[in-house]
Enzyme design. Structure first.
Site: not given
Ligand code: F6R
Length: 608
Positions: A2, A27, A75, A101-102, A481, A485, A488, A504, A603
């Protein structure tokens, strides 16, 4: 995580508190509030929602008087985002106000005790306990009382405290959660982070653990919990405001990569008590758990990749069949799921449309749902039967890093906890796994310390056009993953393959200079992965291998290697993912990509 601010001076406090909170919204942003001493009483204004709502409520601060005050942007951890759970929190008689915060780990015991003494609580937060304890123990000396209260608290905190009867003082405390003191001319400030005060001053003290600051208009005194003076050096900040919001880092993604040891610690440590994993948040009885004959994991993107790791982990430690399903596919394939299936839903945001709908489908079919979620009070958290929160704090960069890592940590906690219930994890193994889990944050710090090597490799390899990530077993789960990473954020085409599957068909794509990132951390299959590395190298591939430090022989098979510390096999993804995140980050940075906001992405994916 927070954001805290505080002001004491001769100007009106509210405008500074609001502008400071605006700089700290990264935050947390689910609710916000301020409290001022107007000379007679403590006036609190707080509301659910973004800071904008608080600005409206206070007429941009004009409606609330006072030259001393504290503020908070939240948060949520304990208690959903709401007006009543927003900070500041007042004590019973409205004499003391606290922002925090914590996490206070023993707040339930403290709350029960105070209730037994006749105190009443308004919120579901852990923070309210602190305000109430101050009132309960108040002996006429606020500093003494705060020190006494600190002795009762377990957990992490940065605190700002004001009192109705002391309009000339703010008390600030730090243990584990960051807090700085800004030093002005006849005015002083507290803040969780530098950006909040940069418009006012560049001179600060950084509080260390268990230091207490007493702020007055004309000066700041720092003491320890024995009330001894602490002499501190003034630090002068020379960052620009934009860099300051990212803690001095260029991007949120890098900051969040660096925050992983703390995020994992915060997720794991409060759930291990006397060497035992305690998952209070799960309401299933051991008998109910024993009744499941299948686990179904639902998620999207990186959260799904955690699910693939979980499949290997749960099958090994629980000996139950596990399916990891893409939420978008599960919904439409008439899945075989019923009351004997335990569904685990994984989501950082808790709002992903496909994951949410898949969860509802599983519930409709009678399955019990446990969710692993980062955002408190989000739709998935509220609609699942049980929720285990990852305490990663807000993740701002679109590409997930610390949320992924904390989701993995929860998977390990669940494996140990349920393995004990089923008798599939025996005492010795249990103790070893708990100790391995607790040591992860320190080991990740070691991996992060090797960051320059990864940066160097990125500088050699960032011009590649196609990348193949390969691995076997849990390394395959991790390669999914690593590949996501990289693609993307750097826009380089990359694919993840089970190392044994390459021949294959896909091996036809390997030609001179193709980059193959081979993950070879899973001890039982290293020899097999080495053979797959040889196969691609013979066909011209440039092999970068990630392995544990006790396998130096790998240096003779790959052109480049990154070593990570050894730890128990199933937890290796937590260490191995870090160089992969750093590699993606540095490659994207060298290519000049918009790292925190990659093209075409959002996001939170709230559409199908
Ligand atoms: C990749 C990434 C996305 C999320 C996906 C699910 O870096 O962030 O692939 O993992 O969109 O999002 P959440 O976890 O919010 O359901």
């Amino acid at each position: 995580m927070c954001g805290i601010v505080g002001y004491i001076g001769y100007e009106q406090a509210a405008p500074f508190l609001l502008s400071g909170l605006e700089k700290l919204e990264y935050r947390g942003y689910d609710s916000a509030g301020i409290c001022l001493n107007d000379g007679k009483e403590l006036i609190v204004k707080k509301t659910k929602g973004k800071l904008l709502e608080l600005k409206k409520l206070t007429n941009n601060g004009a409606d609330i008087n006072g030259t001393v005050g504290i503020g908070h942007t939240r948060w949520a951890t304990h208690g959903e985002p709401s007006d009543v759970n927003a900070h500041p929190h007042l004590s019973d008689s409205c004499r003391f106000a606290v922002v925090h915060n914590g996490i206070i780990e023993n707040y339930l015991q403290l709350k029960d005790y105070l209730i037994s003494k006749g105190m009443t609580f308004r919120s579901k937060t852990d923070t309210e306990v602190i305000a109430q304890l101050i009132e309960f123990y108040y002996d006429g000396d606020l500093v003494d009382t705060v020190i006494k209260v600190l002795g009762k608290l377990d957990g992490s905190y940065a605190l700002g405290v004001i009192s109705r009867d002391c309009p000339d003082e703010i008390i600030a405390v730090r243990k584990e959660s960051p807090l700085i003191i800004g030093l002005g001319e006849n005015e002083n400030y507290i803040a969780s982070d530098v950006p909040a005060i940069l418009a006012k001053t560049r001179n600060i003290y950084r509080l260390e653990n268990n230091e207490i600051a007493i702020l007055r208009r004309d000066g700041v005194k720092i003491i320890n919990t024995d009330r001894e003076d602490v002499v501190k050096k003034i630090e002068t900040i020379n960052w620009d405001i934009d860099a300051a919001e990212k803690g001095g880092y260029e991007h949120f993604m890098f900051k969040e990569i660096m925050e992983q040891p703390k995020a994992i610690h915060d997720t794991v440590a409060p759930r291990i008590k006397n060497g035992r994993v305690v998952l209070d948040e799960i309401n299933l009885t051991p008998e109910q758990f024993k009744g499941f004959n299948k686990i179904n994991i639902l998620a999207c993107g990186s959260a799904y990749h955690v699910g693939v790791v979980a499949k290997y982990v749960f099958e090994k430690y629980l000996r139950i069949p596990v399916e990891a399903d893409l939420a978008s596919e599960f919904r439409y394939r008439d899945p075989i799921v019923n009351e004997k299936t335990l569904t685990i839903v994984i989501s950082q945001s808790g709002e992903t449309a496909d994951t949410k709908e898949a969860m509802k489908e599983a519930k409709r079919r009678g399955s019990h749902v446990i969710s692993i979620v980062n955002v408190v009070g989000s739709a998935i958290a509220c609609e699942s039967d049980d929720v285990i929160y990852t305490w990663a704090g807000p993740e701002i960069a679109v590409a997930t890093t610390k949320a992924y890592s904390t989701q993995l940590a929860v998977v390990y906690l669940m494996a140990i906890y349920f393995g004990d219930i089923l008798g599939t994890v025996k005492k010795d193994q249990y103790d070893e796994l708990v100790s391995e889990l607790l040591s992860l944050p320190e080991k990740i710090k070691t991996v992060l310390a090797n960051e320059e090597k990864v940066q160097y490799l990125a500088s050699k390899l960032f011009n590649c056009m196609d990348v193949f990530f390969i691995g076997r077993n849990i390394d395959y789960a991790l390669s999914l993953e690593g590949s996501l990473k990289l693609k993307e954020i750097s826009y380089i085409h990359s694919e993840a393959y089970a190392a044994g599957e390459l021949k294959h068909g896909t091996i036809s794509l390997i030609e001179d200079g193709t980059l193959v990132i081979a993950l070879a951390t899973h001890e039982p299959l290293i020899a097999k992965t080495i053979s797959n590395m040889e196969e691609v190298r013979t066909r011209g591939a440039n092999v970068l291998c990630l392995a544990c430090e006790d396998h130096k022989e790998i240096e003779s098979v790959a052109q480049n290697t990154i070593f990570i510390p050894k730890c128990c096999d199933m937890m290796l993804p937590s260490l191995a993912v870090v160089p992969l995140q750093l590699f993606a980050y540095y490659v994207a940075s060298l290519k000049g990509c918009d790292i925190d906001k990659p093209r075409n992405l959002a996001k939170s994916v709230t559409v199908e």
